[in-house]
Design a protein around this motif. Structure first.
Motif, PDB file in Angstrom:
ATOM      1  N   ARG A  65       0.812  -1.222   0.000  1.00  0.00           N
ATOM      2  CA  ARG A  65       0.000   0.000   0.000  1.00  0.00           C
ATOM      3  C   ARG A  65       0.846   1.273   0.000  1.00  0.00           C
ATOM      4  NH1 ARG A  65      -2.853  -3.835   3.056  1.00  0.00           N
ATOM      5  NH2 ARG A  65      -5.029  -4.056   2.394  1.00  0.00           N
ATOM      6  N   VAL A  67       3.636   4.162  -1.809  1.00  0.00           N
ATOM      7  CA  VAL A  67       3.599   5.064  -2.958  1.00  0.00           C
ATOM      8  C   VAL A  67       4.603   4.564  -3.985  1.00  0.00           C
ATOM      9  CG1 VAL A  67       4.049   7.434  -3.715  1.00  0.00           C
ATOM     10  CG2 VAL A  67       2.901   7.015  -1.533  1.00  0.00           C
ATOM     11  N   THR A  69       7.517   4.610  -6.527  1.00  0.00           N
ATOM     12  CA  THR A  69       8.727   5.429  -6.527  1.00  0.00           C
ATOM     13  C   THR A  69       8.753   6.410  -7.688  1.00  0.00           C
ATOM     14  OG1 THR A  69       9.946   3.618  -5.492  1.00  0.00           O
ATOM     15  CG2 THR A  69      11.249   5.348  -6.550  1.00  0.00           C
ATOM     16  N   PRO A  72       4.769   9.063  -7.891  1.00  0.00           N
ATOM     17  CA  PRO A  72       4.340   9.291  -6.511  1.00  0.00           C
ATOM     18  C   PRO A  72       2.894   9.740  -6.360  1.00  0.00           C
ATOM     19  CG  PRO A  72       5.825  11.032  -7.269  1.00  0.00           C
ATOM     20  CD  PRO A  72       5.853   9.963  -8.308  1.00  0.00           C
ATOM     21  N   ASP A  73       2.213  10.058  -7.466  1.00  0.00           N
ATOM     22  CA  ASP A  73       0.783  10.363  -7.379  1.00  0.00           C
ATOM     23  C   ASP A  73      -0.073   9.100  -7.281  1.00  0.00           C
ATOM     24  OD1 ASP A  73       1.245  13.063  -7.493  1.00  0.00           O
ATOM     25  OD2 ASP A  73       0.897  13.236  -9.646  1.00  0.00           O
ATOM     26  N   TRP A  74       0.580   7.944  -7.384  1.00  0.00           N
ATOM     27  CA  TRP A  74      -0.147   6.675  -7.357  1.00  0.00           C
ATOM     28  C   TRP A  74       0.259   5.845  -6.149  1.00  0.00           C
ATOM     29  CZ3 TRP A  74      -3.850   4.480 -10.573  1.00  0.00           C
ATOM     30  CH2 TRP A  74      -4.159   5.208 -11.726  1.00  0.00           C
ATOM     31  N   LEU A  75      -0.726   5.284  -5.459  1.00  0.00           N
ATOM     32  CA  LEU A  75      -0.465   4.257  -4.470  1.00  0.00           C
ATOM     33  C   LEU A  75      -0.295   2.922  -5.183  1.00  0.00           C
ATOM     34  CD1 LEU A  75      -3.096   5.172  -1.739  1.00  0.00           C
ATOM     35  CD2 LEU A  75      -0.634   5.608  -1.667  1.00  0.00           C
ATOM     36  N   THR A  76       0.548   2.067  -4.623  1.00  0.00           N
ATOM     37  CA  THR A  76       0.803   0.770  -5.252  1.00  0.00           C
ATOM     38  C   THR A  76      -0.482  -0.014  -5.437  1.00  0.00           C
ATOM     39  OG1 THR A  76       2.996   0.714  -4.245  1.00  0.00           O
ATOM     40  CG2 THR A  76       2.113  -1.373  -5.020  1.00  0.00           C
TER      41      THR A  76
END
Length: 220
Positions: A65, A67, A69, A72-76
């Motif tokens: 869960r 971010v 790398t 960074p605007d996306w959560l895994t």
């Protein structure tokens, strides 16, 4: 109803990862077991769309869960769930029914992922009901995801203006609203003026994002 000039396939604005970049970011960040699981799950969804219902909730536990790398605007978990949604076969109605089910049957994190995936899916107007539901929820996680590029292209003017006001009422930063300056119009400016006047009359602070928007519109 389509916003004026909206294309059938939604164009991705600068800064939002397309499907290839999203997969590349996951390839870089995920540990081998998680990456293997995601690739197997993606293949399974492509062959058996109904399998998505069981795989979608497991993504956070399997993939993490954090971010991404390089994005960074996306959560895994949002990115991995989007990859699974993109594996669904195209549907005549636009949004695949399995994607809609993931939203309606999911928790807030799963719903957020579906909303974030909408600009990447060839959903037509099929995702508008999900956007409208998210805006009614007043859950800041869902509201922020709902006012992204898909809403900017697909929401008609009235609902889009109210989506902007929903952000102000719920404390979602207006930076979450895609194409805000492009779609800013005289009616929304009037609504923002009214809101600022009401706040001042009640002795409450005016949201600091309103004055710059009004100034921007005045300079156009």
């Amino acid at each position: 109803m389509n916003a004026p000039g909206g294309p059938e396939r939604v164009a991705l604005p600068a800064g939002l990862a397309d499907a290839t970049r999203l997969r590349a970011a996951l390839d870089q960040d995920l540990a081998p077991p998680a990456l293997h699981w995601l690739r197997e799950s993606r293949a399974r969804v492509a062959a058996e769309p109904a399998a998505l219902a069981g795989l979608f909730p497991a993504v956070g536990r399997r993939c993490g869960r954090g971010v991404l790398t390089t994005l960074p605007d996306w959560l895994t978990e949002d990115a991995a769930r989007t990859v699974l949604l993109l594996a669904l076969p195209p549907h005549d109605a636009g949004l695949p029914p399995e994607a809609a089910s993931c939203y309606h049957d999911g928790d807030a994190e799963e719903r957020r992922a579906v909303l974030r995936a909408l600009p990447l899916l060839d959903a037509g107007d099929g995702g508008l009901a999900l956007v409208e539901d998210a805006l009614r929820s007043h859950d800041t996680r869902l509201v922020a995801a709902a006012v992204g590029p898909y809403a900017a292209r697909r929401l008609s003017p009235g609902p889009w203006r109210h989506a902007v006001l929903t952000c102000l009422f719920t404390g979602v930063p207006l930076t979450a609203v895609a194409d805000l300056e492009r779609r800013l119009d005289a009616e929304l400016v009037r609504m923002l003026h009214d809101l600022a006047r009401e706040r001042r009359a009640a002795g409450r602070p005016v949201p600091p994002e309103i004055p710059p928007l009004l100034e921007h519109f005045a300079r156009r």
